[in-house]
Write an enzyme that holds these catalytic residues in place. Sequence first.
Site, PDB file in Angstrom:
ATOM      1  N   ARG A 161     124.162  42.264 105.471  1.00 15.80           N
ATOM      2  CA  ARG A 161     123.519  43.460 104.569  1.00 15.80           C
ATOM      3  C   ARG A 161     122.138  43.545 104.357  1.00 15.80           C
ATOM      4  NH1 ARG A 161     128.266  44.169 105.440  1.00 15.80           N
ATOM      5  NH2 ARG A 161     129.989  45.079 104.418  1.00 15.80           N
ATOM      6  N   SER A 236     131.302  49.090  98.859  1.00 17.51           N
ATOM      7  CA  SER A 236     131.056  47.847  98.079  1.00 17.51           C
ATOM      8  C   SER A 236     129.748  47.922  97.126  1.00 17.51           C
ATOM      9  CB  SER A 236     130.855  46.425  98.907  1.00 17.51           C
ATOM     10  OG  SER A 236     131.981  46.588  99.849  1.00 17.51           O
ATOM     11  N   GLU A 332     124.610  45.640  96.349  1.00 21.15           N
ATOM     12  CA  GLU A 332     124.318  45.957  97.583  1.00 21.15           C
ATOM     13  C   GLU A 332     123.912  47.291  97.821  1.00 21.15           C
ATOM     14  OE1 GLU A 332     126.486  47.786 101.055  1.00 21.15           O
ATOM     15  OE2 GLU A 332     127.846  46.023 100.565  1.00 21.15           O
TER      16      GLU A 332
HETATM   17  N1  EPU Z   1     139.683  40.453  96.720  1.00 16.04           N
HETATM   18  C1  EPU Z   1     140.562  40.233  95.488  1.00 16.04           C
HETATM   19  N2  EPU Z   1     140.393  41.239  94.660  1.00 16.04           N
HETATM   20  C2  EPU Z   1     139.753  42.471  94.702  1.00 16.04           C
HETATM   21  C3  EPU Z   1     139.009  42.605  96.061  1.00 16.04           C
HETATM   22  C4  EPU Z   1     139.229  41.530  96.908  1.00 16.04           C
HETATM   23  O1  EPU Z   1     140.833  39.144  95.123  1.00 16.04           O
HETATM   24  O2  EPU Z   1     139.496  43.447  94.037  1.00 16.04           O
HETATM   25  C5  EPU Z   1     139.818  39.317  97.728  1.00 16.04           C
HETATM   26  C6  EPU Z   1     140.788  39.695  98.756  1.00 16.04           C
HETATM   27  O3  EPU Z   1     142.124  39.365  98.319  1.00 16.04           O
HETATM   28  C7  EPU Z   1     140.259  38.950  99.973  1.00 16.04           C
HETATM   29  C8  EPU Z   1     138.942  38.650  99.584  1.00 16.04           C
HETATM   30  O4  EPU Z   1     138.478  39.254  98.231  1.00 16.04           O
HETATM   31  O5  EPU Z   1     140.669  37.518  99.766  1.00 16.04           O
HETATM   32  C9  EPU Z   1     138.077  39.932 100.569  1.00 16.04           C
HETATM   33  O6  EPU Z   1     138.429  40.989 100.393  1.00 16.04           O
HETATM   34  P1  EPU Z   1     138.164  42.223 101.606  1.00 16.04           P
HETATM   35  O7  EPU Z   1     138.971  41.750 102.660  1.00 16.04           O
HETATM   36  O8  EPU Z   1     138.696  43.611 100.748  1.00 16.04           O
HETATM   37  O9  EPU Z   1     136.571  42.491 101.682  1.00 16.04           O
HETATM   38  P2  EPU Z   1     135.512  42.063 100.603  1.00 16.04           P
HETATM   39  O10 EPU Z   1     134.594  40.819 101.016  1.00 16.04           O
HETATM   40  O11 EPU Z   1     135.766  42.521  99.352  1.00 16.04           O
HETATM   41  C10 EPU Z   1     133.732  43.222 102.606  1.00 16.04           C
HETATM   42  C11 EPU Z   1     132.654  44.149 102.491  1.00 16.04           C
HETATM   43  C12 EPU Z   1     133.169  45.658 102.810  1.00 16.04           C
HETATM   44  C13 EPU Z   1     134.205  45.515 104.115  1.00 16.04           C
HETATM   45  C14 EPU Z   1     135.300  44.403 104.191  1.00 16.04           C
HETATM   46  C15 EPU Z   1     135.981  44.058 105.364  1.00 16.04           C
HETATM   47  C16 EPU Z   1     130.858  43.287 101.317  1.00 16.04           C
HETATM   48  C17 EPU Z   1     130.050  43.395 100.321  1.00 16.04           C
HETATM   49  N3  EPU Z   1     131.719  44.106 101.611  1.00 16.04           N
HETATM   50  O12 EPU Z   1     134.454  43.328 101.144  1.00 16.04           O
HETATM   51  O13 EPU Z   1     132.244  46.582 103.241  1.00 16.04           O
HETATM   52  O14 EPU Z   1     134.795  46.812 104.514  1.00 16.04           O
HETATM   53  O15 EPU Z   1     134.482  42.922 103.897  1.00 16.04           O
HETATM   54  O16 EPU Z   1     135.274  43.668 106.177  1.00 16.04           O
HETATM   55  O17 EPU Z   1     130.536  42.375 102.343  1.00 16.04           O
HETATM   56  C18 EPU Z   1     130.806  48.014 102.223  1.00 16.04           C
HETATM   57  O18 EPU Z   1     129.831  47.345 102.458  1.00 16.04           O
HETATM   58  O19 EPU Z   1     130.665  48.802 101.437  1.00 16.04           O
HETATM   59  C19 EPU Z   1     132.428  47.572 102.492  1.00 16.04           C
HETATM   60  C20 EPU Z   1     133.125  48.317 102.074  1.00 16.04           C
END
Ligand code: EPU
Length: 336
Positions: A161, A236, A332
Amino acid sequence: MTIEHNISLKPYNTFGLDVVAKHYASIDSVESLKDTLKSKPEDIFILGGGSNMLLTKDIDALVLHINLKGISIVSEDETHVIVKANAGENWHDFVLWCLQQNYGGIENLSLIPGNVGTAPMQNIGAYGVELKDVFQSCEALNIDTLKERTFNNEDCNFGYRESIFKHELKGKYIITSVTFRLTKTNHTLHTSYGAITSELENLNITQPTIQDISKAVINIRQSKLPDPNDIGNSGSFFKNPVIDKSHFEELKTMFPEIPSYVVSETQIKVPAGWLIEKAGFKGKRFGKYGVHSKQALVLVNYGGADGKDILNLARLIQKTILRIFNIKIETEVNIV
Ligand code: EPU
């Protein structure tokens, strides 16, 4: 090009925040962009898709809304195609256009809100793919000298990012187009991200095409992330923090279920969404704004919220995460 005055930016930011631009111009050609900048307006504010910003106050400047449109093929051979898209093209529409031509590389980035021109700023990424993986170059206009410059992949210093446009060159350039290197055949499929594998199974797809992957990503996103047309949000709100391995080991003794990704031998990335949920914020509503109920990383405007209130909530979340986990989470989203 017409300059309008006292224009609400509500339709132009995905948080749906009703702030007023003192002056506003929609820019549909590089020439008119240059002409406007030549007239040396005192203060300018560059607006792309408005999908990665929290507007906390009125904008006392000339807002230049980059609406440069057009997609063209620069060159191609049997296996690859070089495609150029102008900055004002909607990102997801561009992804769909590529899928229609059967051009592979950005299917995992389906449904990300925003425009093509702002995608390199924060090196958008999702489900195992980042913009930098397919980015060939971008054209940008220097705001002071009005000279156009081409930035290749290395010039952009892409990181998680991150890019040079958020750091050394912040506020110095306006990206006018982005050029991508995509595959025409033998597409490299990125299906290892857990949620994609299970969604493809749900769809009964064993030999996915790039179109199938896009469909899976769209389904996953729609099940977790609010559509900005229904509920204002900026995706995010925070970045996933990277912490020292020793710190992680300590946390793991207290929270054995903590998810993590290895970044290097000494560093671990922890999902901020998990930390925020654990801290009790998931689904919390404070009147007109709150924390999304299906993904705690997303702050939402239910309608009529003030950006300052959302910022205060973000600060409260940051303080709480620091207190409980001793982790600093960074936003972010750009705070304006
Ligand atoms: N999780 C929780 N609770 C929540 C959300 C997530 O426990 O409320 C846990 C999930 O269970 C999982 C882990 O956190 O174990 C990761 O969750 P997720 O796969 O939803 O991905 P993320 O790390 O929360 C990132 C990006 C997203 C992107 C997703 C999928 C960042 C800041 N965000 O989210 O990007 O869509 O991975 O690749 O890196 C964005 O940048 O706007 C965005 C949506």
